[in-house]
Design a protein around this motif. Structure first.
Motif, PDB file in Angstrom:
ATOM      1  N   LYS A  12      44.040 -12.719 -20.554  1.00 30.99           N
ATOM      2  CA  LYS A  12      45.008 -13.323 -21.468  1.00 30.99           C
ATOM      3  C   LYS A  12      45.039 -14.824 -21.173  1.00 30.99           C
ATOM      4  O   LYS A  12      44.974 -15.225 -20.013  1.00 30.99           O
ATOM      5  CB  LYS A  12      46.402 -12.731 -21.246  1.00 30.99           C
ATOM      6  CG  LYS A  12      46.481 -11.235 -21.452  1.00 30.99           C
ATOM      7  CD  LYS A  12      47.842 -10.695 -21.057  1.00 30.99           C
ATOM      8  CE  LYS A  12      47.878  -9.181 -21.116  1.00 30.99           C
ATOM      9  NZ  LYS A  12      49.140  -8.625 -20.645  1.00 30.99           N
ATOM     10  N   SER A  66      41.172  -6.959 -18.691  1.00 34.78           N
ATOM     11  CA  SER A  66      41.488  -7.841 -19.808  1.00 34.78           C
ATOM     12  C   SER A  66      41.776  -9.248 -19.296  1.00 34.78           C
ATOM     13  O   SER A  66      42.032  -9.457 -18.108  1.00 34.78           O
ATOM     14  CB  SER A  66      42.679  -7.313 -20.619  1.00 34.78           C
ATOM     15  OG  SER A  66      43.858  -7.339 -19.845  1.00 34.78           O
ATOM     16  N   LYS A  95      37.270 -18.919 -19.275  1.00 33.41           N
ATOM     17  CA  LYS A  95      37.113 -17.598 -19.889  1.00 33.41           C
ATOM     18  C   LYS A  95      35.637 -17.230 -20.026  1.00 33.41           C
ATOM     19  O   LYS A  95      35.244 -16.085 -19.750  1.00 33.41           O
ATOM     20  CB  LYS A  95      37.806 -17.540 -21.243  1.00 33.41           C
ATOM     21  CG  LYS A  95      37.780 -16.125 -21.809  1.00 33.41           C
ATOM     22  CD  LYS A  95      38.720 -15.930 -22.943  1.00 33.41           C
ATOM     23  CE  LYS A  95      38.749 -14.518 -23.466  1.00 33.41           C
ATOM     24  NZ  LYS A  95      37.521 -13.779 -23.493  1.00 33.41           N
ATOM     25  N   ASP A 126      33.886 -13.971 -18.409  1.00 31.55           N
ATOM     26  CA  ASP A 126      33.139 -13.004 -19.225  1.00 31.55           C
ATOM     27  C   ASP A 126      31.736 -12.779 -18.654  1.00 31.55           C
ATOM     28  O   ASP A 126      31.260 -11.644 -18.573  1.00 31.55           O
ATOM     29  CB  ASP A 126      33.047 -13.477 -20.681  1.00 31.55           C
ATOM     30  CG  ASP A 126      34.378 -13.369 -21.422  1.00 31.55           C
ATOM     31  OD1 ASP A 126      35.258 -12.599 -20.982  1.00 31.55           O
ATOM     32  OD2 ASP A 126      34.532 -14.067 -22.445  1.00 31.55           O
TER      33      ASP A 126
END
Length: 195
Positions: free
Chosen positions: A37, A35, A14, A18
Motif C-alpha cells: 500500500k 500486498s 514499489k 515488485d
C-alpha cells in the motif's frame, strides 16, 4: 513539484519491491509480500505536523524535517518475511537506510507492532538525480489487521485513554503476535517434513 518527487520515490521503491517479490517467488515458489500500500501525506496533514512540531511551513522544512510524506506499507505473510524483505531492500546499493525502528521486538505500549524504516532513494529527473526520503512500514497480515482496527477505534489518543481499553488492545496485539509465531512454526514444520 515537491509532491511529484515523493510520488516518483514511491514508484521507485514499489518497483524494487515488485522485482524482489518476483525473484523471491521464482527461487522459493512463494511470495514474501502479500500486498503493498502506498500513500502521500495530504497538504493539510503536512501543515498540521509542521505546526504541531513548531517547524517552519516551507518546502525546505518539509524536506528536512518530515520523513513520512511518502509512505509505503508492505504486508507480509510471515514474521521472518518482514526482516528478509527489509534486508533485501536496504542492501541495494542505491537505497540508503536512514533509520530503523523495530516495533516488533519492542512494541509500543498499546501493542502496536511493525518494522519502520526511513530510506532515501534516488529519483532520476530530466536534469538531475535527487535523493528523496520514504517511510517504509513492514508488518504481517495479522499485525496490519490489528493496526487498522486500532486506528479506527483509538487513533493517537492513548495519553487520555481508559487504562482498561489500552490493556485490552495490548492483549489483542499480544494474541495476534503469538498467532504470527505459531503460523511461522507451522510453516517451518511443514517445510522440515518435506525433506
Amino acid at each position: 513539484m515537491l509532491m511529484t518527487y515523493y510520488e516518483c520515490a514511491i514508484l521507485e521503491v514499489k518497483t524494487k519491491l515488485d522485482v524482489l517479490n518476483k525473484e523471491f517467488s521464482a527461487n522459493t515458489m512463494r511470495n514474501p509480500i502479500a500486498s503493498i500500500k502506498t500513500r502521500i501525506k495530504s497538504p493539510d496533514s503536512i501543515y498540521e505536523k509542521l505546526d504541531r512540531k513548531n517547524l517552519d511551513k516551507t518546502l525546505e522544512s518539509v524536506q528536512n524535517n518530515l520523513d513520512d510524506v511518502a509512505g509505503i506499507r508492505i504486508i507480509c505473510s510471515f514474521l521472518d518475511d518482514i526482516y528478509s524483505v527489509a534486508d533485501m531492500l536496504t542492501s541495494q546499493d542505491d537505497v540508503k537506510e536512514l533509520t530503523r525502528k523495530d516495533y516488533i521486538k519492542n512494541p509500543k505500549k498499546n501493542g502496536y507492532r511493525s518494522l519502520h524504516l526511513v530510506i532515501e532513494i534516488p529519483i532520476f529527473l530530466s536534469n538531475e538525480k535527487k535523493g528523496v526520503k520514504v517511510e517504509v512500514q513492514i508488518r504481517t497480515i495479522a499485525m496490519d489487521f490489528w493496526a487498522s482496527l486500532e486506528h479506527q477505534i483509538h487513533y493517537k489518543k492513548f495519553e487520555n485513554s481508559n487504562v482498561e481499553s489500552i490493556k485490552q488492545l495490548t492483549d489483542c496485539a499480544d494474541t495476534i503476535y503469538e498467532t504470527d509465531i505459531r503460523m511461522l512454526n507451522i510453516r517451518q514444520n511443514l517445510l522440515d517434513n518435506e525433506d
